[in-house]
Design a protein around this motif. Sequence first.
Motif, PDB file in Angstrom:
ATOM      1  N   ARG A   1     -13.109   5.017   0.758  1.00  0.00           N
ATOM      2  CA  ARG A   1     -14.235   5.814   0.237  1.00  0.00           C
ATOM      3  C   ARG A   1     -14.996   4.962  -0.760  1.00  0.00           C
ATOM      4  NH1 ARG A   1     -11.132  10.904  -1.611  1.00  0.00           N
ATOM      5  NH2 ARG A   1     -10.874  11.918   0.383  1.00  0.00           N
ATOM      6  N   TYR A   2     -16.293   5.083  -0.733  1.00  0.00           N
ATOM      7  CA  TYR A   2     -17.097   4.330  -1.692  1.00  0.00           C
ATOM      8  C   TYR A   2     -18.338   5.110  -2.065  1.00  0.00           C
ATOM      9  CZ  TYR A   2     -18.917   3.018   2.948  1.00  0.00           C
ATOM     10  OH  TYR A   2     -19.374   3.042   4.246  1.00  0.00           O
ATOM     11  N   PRO A   3     -18.627   5.176  -3.370  1.00  0.00           N
ATOM     12  CA  PRO A   3     -17.888   4.648  -4.523  1.00  0.00           C
ATOM     13  C   PRO A   3     -16.706   5.545  -4.890  1.00  0.00           C
ATOM     14  CG  PRO A   3     -19.824   5.823  -5.302  1.00  0.00           C
ATOM     15  CD  PRO A   3     -19.869   5.851  -3.791  1.00  0.00           C
ATOM     16  N   SER A   4     -15.945   5.119  -5.889  1.00  0.00           N
ATOM     17  CA  SER A   4     -14.791   5.869  -6.378  1.00  0.00           C
ATOM     18  C   SER A   4     -15.201   6.636  -7.631  1.00  0.00           C
ATOM     19  CB  SER A   4     -13.646   4.904  -6.714  1.00  0.00           C
ATOM     20  OG  SER A   4     -12.542   5.608  -7.234  1.00  0.00           O
ATOM     21  N   LEU A   5     -15.342   7.952  -7.479  1.00  0.00           N
ATOM     22  CA  LEU A   5     -15.831   8.774  -8.590  1.00  0.00           C
ATOM     23  C   LEU A   5     -14.881   9.945  -8.837  1.00  0.00           C
ATOM     24  CD1 LEU A   5     -19.546   9.000  -7.424  1.00  0.00           C
ATOM     25  CD2 LEU A   5     -18.630   7.520  -9.215  1.00  0.00           C
TER      26      LEU A   5
ATOM     27  N   ALA B   1       0.821  -1.213   0.000  1.00  0.00           N
ATOM     28  CA  ALA B   1       0.000   0.000   0.000  1.00  0.00           C
ATOM     29  C   ALA B   1       0.855   1.263   0.000  1.00  0.00           C
ATOM     30  CB  ALA B   1      -0.943  -0.015   1.199  1.00  0.00           C
ATOM     31  N   LYS B   2       1.895   1.281   0.803  1.00  0.00           N
ATOM     32  CA  LYS B   2       2.760   2.465   0.889  1.00  0.00           C
ATOM     33  C   LYS B   2       3.429   2.748  -0.452  1.00  0.00           C
ATOM     34  CE  LYS B   2       6.656   4.299   3.511  1.00  0.00           C
ATOM     35  NZ  LYS B   2       7.621   4.014   4.577  1.00  0.00           N
ATOM     36  N   THR B   3       3.956   1.714  -1.081  1.00  0.00           N
ATOM     37  CA  THR B   3       4.636   1.874  -2.370  1.00  0.00           C
ATOM     38  C   THR B   3       3.653   2.222  -3.483  1.00  0.00           C
ATOM     39  OG1 THR B   3       6.319   0.281  -1.698  1.00  0.00           O
ATOM     40  CG2 THR B   3       6.103   0.695  -4.061  1.00  0.00           C
ATOM     41  N   ASP B   4       2.546   1.502  -3.543  1.00  0.00           N
ATOM     42  CA  ASP B   4       1.585   1.705  -4.631  1.00  0.00           C
ATOM     43  C   ASP B   4       0.842   3.033  -4.530  1.00  0.00           C
ATOM     44  OD1 ASP B   4       2.308  -0.752  -5.675  1.00  0.00           O
ATOM     45  OD2 ASP B   4       0.590  -1.816  -4.836  1.00  0.00           O
ATOM     46  N   GLY B   5       0.823   3.646  -3.344  1.00  0.00           N
ATOM     47  CA  GLY B   5       0.127   4.917  -3.168  1.00  0.00           C
ATOM     48  C   GLY B   5       0.995   6.153  -3.268  1.00  0.00           C
ATOM     49  N   VAL B   6       2.270   5.994  -3.560  1.00  0.00           N
ATOM     50  CA  VAL B   6       3.204   7.127  -3.587  1.00  0.00           C
ATOM     51  C   VAL B   6       2.743   8.257  -4.516  1.00  0.00           C
ATOM     52  CG1 VAL B   6       5.521   7.815  -4.378  1.00  0.00           C
ATOM     53  CG2 VAL B   6       5.249   5.894  -2.827  1.00  0.00           C
ATOM     54  N   GLU B   7       2.255   7.925  -5.683  1.00  0.00           N
ATOM     55  CA  GLU B   7       1.900   8.945  -6.681  1.00  0.00           C
ATOM     56  C   GLU B   7       0.606   9.690  -6.353  1.00  0.00           C
ATOM     57  OE1 GLU B   7       2.019   7.411 -10.658  1.00  0.00           O
ATOM     58  OE2 GLU B   7       3.988   6.511 -10.340  1.00  0.00           O
ATOM     59  N   ARG B   8      -0.201   9.186  -5.395  1.00  0.00           N
ATOM     60  CA  ARG B   8      -1.501   9.810  -5.107  1.00  0.00           C
ATOM     61  C   ARG B   8      -1.718  10.048  -3.614  1.00  0.00           C
ATOM     62  NH1 ARG B   8      -4.950  10.886  -8.792  1.00  0.00           N
ATOM     63  NH2 ARG B   8      -6.630  10.834  -7.284  1.00  0.00           N
TER      64      ARG B   8
ATOM     65  N   PHE C   1      -8.784   5.934 -10.275  1.00  0.00           N
ATOM     66  CA  PHE C   1      -7.615   6.667 -10.763  1.00  0.00           C
ATOM     67  C   PHE C   1      -6.402   5.789 -11.016  1.00  0.00           C
ATOM     68  CE2 PHE C   1      -8.487   7.105  -6.253  1.00  0.00           C
ATOM     69  CZ  PHE C   1      -7.476   6.305  -5.733  1.00  0.00           C
ATOM     70  N   VAL C   2      -6.443   4.514 -10.661  1.00  0.00           N
ATOM     71  CA  VAL C   2      -5.297   3.621 -10.861  1.00  0.00           C
ATOM     72  C   VAL C   2      -5.209   3.249 -12.337  1.00  0.00           C
ATOM     73  CG1 VAL C   2      -4.305   1.362 -10.304  1.00  0.00           C
ATOM     74  CG2 VAL C   2      -5.397   2.741  -8.509  1.00  0.00           C
ATOM     75  N   ASN C   3      -4.049   3.497 -12.912  1.00  0.00           N
ATOM     76  CA  ASN C   3      -3.832   3.203 -14.326  1.00  0.00           C
ATOM     77  C   ASN C   3      -3.130   1.866 -14.510  1.00  0.00           C
ATOM     78  OD1 ASN C   3      -4.968   5.639 -15.219  1.00  0.00           O
ATOM     79  ND2 ASN C   3      -3.053   6.718 -14.846  1.00  0.00           N
ATOM     80  N   ALA C   4      -3.566   0.866 -13.798  1.00  0.00           N
ATOM     81  CA  ALA C   4      -2.995  -0.470 -13.912  1.00  0.00           C
ATOM     82  C   ALA C   4      -4.099  -1.430 -14.327  1.00  0.00           C
ATOM     83  CB  ALA C   4      -2.398  -0.907 -12.570  1.00  0.00           C
ATOM     84  N   ALA C   5      -3.716  -2.427 -15.096  1.00  0.00           N
ATOM     85  CA  ALA C   5      -4.692  -3.425 -15.546  1.00  0.00           C
ATOM     86  C   ALA C   5      -4.782  -4.528 -14.495  1.00  0.00           C
ATOM     87  CB  ALA C   5      -4.283  -3.968 -16.902  1.00  0.00           C
ATOM     88  N   ASN C   6      -5.217  -4.162 -13.289  1.00  0.00           N
ATOM     89  CA  ASN C   6      -5.394  -5.163 -12.244  1.00  0.00           C
ATOM     90  C   ASN C   6      -6.540  -4.748 -11.335  1.00  0.00           C
ATOM     91  OD1 ASN C   6      -4.384  -3.423 -10.142  1.00  0.00           O
ATOM     92  ND2 ASN C   6      -2.299  -3.989 -10.692  1.00  0.00           N
ATOM     93  N   LEU C   7      -6.728  -5.472 -10.271  1.00  0.00           N
ATOM     94  CA  LEU C   7      -7.872  -5.264  -9.390  1.00  0.00           C
ATOM     95  C   LEU C   7      -7.834  -3.960  -8.604  1.00  0.00           C
ATOM     96  CD1 LEU C   7      -8.197  -8.915  -8.050  1.00  0.00           C
ATOM     97  CD2 LEU C   7      -9.639  -7.780  -9.747  1.00  0.00           C
ATOM     98  N   ARG C   8      -6.695  -3.247  -8.581  1.00  0.00           N
ATOM     99  CA  ARG C   8      -6.627  -1.954  -7.883  1.00  0.00           C
ATOM    100  C   ARG C   8      -7.396  -0.868  -8.625  1.00  0.00           C
ATOM    101  NH1 ARG C   8      -2.298   0.896  -6.826  1.00  0.00           N
ATOM    102  NH2 ARG C   8      -1.141   0.262  -8.661  1.00  0.00           N
ATOM    103  N   SER C   9      -7.658  -1.055  -9.902  1.00  0.00           N
ATOM    104  CA  SER C   9      -8.408  -0.082 -10.690  1.00  0.00           C
ATOM    105  C   SER C   9      -9.891  -0.438 -10.628  1.00  0.00           C
ATOM    106  CB  SER C   9      -7.916  -0.080 -12.140  1.00  0.00           C
ATOM    107  OG  SER C   9      -8.618   0.880 -12.885  1.00  0.00           O
ATOM    108  N   THR C  10     -10.648   0.365  -9.866  1.00  0.00           N
ATOM    109  CA  THR C  10     -12.060   0.059  -9.670  1.00  0.00           C
ATOM    110  C   THR C  10     -12.844   1.335  -9.373  1.00  0.00           C
ATOM    111  OG1 THR C  10     -13.653  -1.181  -8.325  1.00  0.00           O
ATOM    112  CG2 THR C  10     -11.660  -0.427  -7.209  1.00  0.00           C
ATOM    113  N   GLU C  11     -14.102   1.332  -9.725  1.00  0.00           N
ATOM    114  CA  GLU C  11     -14.994   2.440  -9.389  1.00  0.00           C
ATOM    115  C   GLU C  11     -15.842   2.106  -8.162  1.00  0.00           C
ATOM    116  OE1 GLU C  11     -17.139   3.492 -12.932  1.00  0.00           O
ATOM    117  OE2 GLU C  11     -15.322   4.154 -13.939  1.00  0.00           O
TER     118      GLU C  11
END
Length: 128
Positions: A115-119, A15-22, A30-40
């Motif tokens: 936060r939910y949902p992610s908008l 989480a610490k590493t993957d959240g550095v940019e945001r 907002f996650v620009n990865a083709a995996n489960l972290r990118s979700t609305e």
Amino acid sequence: MENPFSQPGITFGNAKTDGVERRGWFVGHFVNAANLRSTEILEVKWGIHAAGDSRSEWSVNQVATTLSILIKGRFRLQFPEQECLLAEEGDYVIWSAGVPHTWIAELASTVVTVRYPSLEGDSIEKAE
């Protein structure tokens, strides 16, 4: 960078590493990865705050509900009508859309926020 140990249907990371940019946010639209972290469906933040870190301007979500959970430290959230002190590991506060908030880390703190949902564009600064 995609983790080489991830499989379809499974995403593994830090989480610490993957959240550095945001600013700690590592799951959401907002996650620009083709995996489960990118979700609305939701957004997740791993917040590491030094003692005295604060957000002095009011912020509000127009649609999303927010949940903050204290992992360690002492973290105070201020709402227009109430103040909530997260002082024991596991203390949490949930607030609905339309409720402005500010915060201060009274001690070095780690806080997980969902936060939910992610908008896109849902979180705004608000003059109080």
